[in-house]
Design an enzyme around this catalytic site. Structure first.
Site, PDB file in Angstrom:
ATOM      1  N   SER A 141       0.849  -1.190   0.000  1.00  0.00           N
ATOM      2  CA  SER A 141       0.000   0.000   0.000  1.00  0.00           C
ATOM      3  C   SER A 141       0.885   1.241   0.000  1.00  0.00           C
ATOM      4  CB  SER A 141      -0.897   0.008   1.249  1.00  0.00           C
ATOM      5  OG  SER A 141      -1.557   1.244   1.413  1.00  0.00           O
ATOM      6  N   TYR A 154      -2.636  -0.818  10.586  1.00  0.00           N
ATOM      7  CA  TYR A 154      -2.700  -1.171   9.167  1.00  0.00           C
ATOM      8  C   TYR A 154      -1.400  -0.768   8.464  1.00  0.00           C
ATOM      9  CZ  TYR A 154      -4.035  -1.060   4.245  1.00  0.00           C
ATOM     10  OH  TYR A 154      -4.076  -1.250   2.877  1.00  0.00           O
TER      11      TYR A 154
END
Length: 249
Positions: A141, A154
């Site tokens: 990401s 996360y």
């Protein structure tokens, strides 16, 4: 690199980036194995691939269970006799402020986003190293590069994926195995639906789907993966960051 007869395993393949990637690779002639916990979604993807003239099989299982991951890989090997490409796509994003103490959600992100990646690597890498050929693609990401409020855990999992990817790349050089870390920005997928914190989920969706802020489609990431895969064997696209033009961070 021609993909005809190549075998690719895609985790989290029932929807979003996984689905788009399965269709993209099938169009290039690859034989696709899609895995997910969503059996119905996998069946739909396989049907879509076959309708497009491709070949796909499904392997239901959770990346959080090491034995199930091995079963998924064994299904690919028993069906096609080899496994050329792994796309570690399965992931979850139940973000929230750390003070909210959603420890079960933290555990889930660690299990899926880190352990799931490692379990799949562990299951496929020895065979690739023995053949001295293969490509492992991990989907991390933009959060692997930056930090965002309410996304500490996360982001931590995605920083871990980036570190694992680059270390594996260095170790795999001697075996001719390539490793790529794909870092998507905002993409129109189901991932925000995993956010249980109502206020955060609403804010994320409002930001992502603002009319003036067009975000990426899953197909855009599939095209990025294909770019990395399709380079000559001596070229390793180690990292690929893909963001919408409008996304600043």
């Amino acid at each position: 690199m021609k993909l005809a007869e190549k075998v690719v395993l895609i985790t989290g393949g029932a929807n979003g980036i996984g689905r788009a990637t399965a269709l993209r690779f099938a169009r290039e002639g690859a034989r696709v194995v899609v895995s997910d916990v969503d059996a119905e979604g996998l069946a739909t993807v396989c049907q879509e691939v076959e309708q497009a003239g491709g070949q796909a099989i499904s392997a239901v299982g959770s990346v959080t269970d090491r034995s199930q991951v091995q079963d998924i890989v064994d299904t690919a090997l028993n069906t096609f006799g080899r496994l050329d490409i792994l796309i570690n796509n399965a992931g979850t994003m139940p973000i929230s402020p750390i003070l909210s103490g959603r420890v079960d959600e933290w555990d889930r992100m660690i299990d899926v986003n880190i352990k799931g990646v490692l379990y799949a690597i562990n299951a496929v890498y020895p065979g690739m190293a023995e053949r001295k050929d293969g490509h492992i693609v991990n989907i991390s990401s933009v959060a692997a590069r930056l930090t965002y409020q309410s996304a500490g855990v996360y982001g931590g999992t995605k920083h871990a994926v980036r570190a694992i990817s680059d270390t594996l790349r260095k170790e795999a050089i001697r075996f001719g195995v390539r490793v790529t870390d794909i870092q998507p920005g905002s993409v129109d997928t189901e991932l925000p639906d995993s956010i249980a914190h109502e206020k955060i989920r609403s804010a994320v969706k409002d930001n992502m789907y603002a009319e003036e802020s067009p975000i990426l489609k899953p197909e855009d990431i599939a095209n990025g993966i294909m770019y990395a895969i399709s380079q000559p064997a001596y070229v390793d696209v180690s990292e690929l960051l893909i963001r919408p033009v409008i996304q600043e961070n």
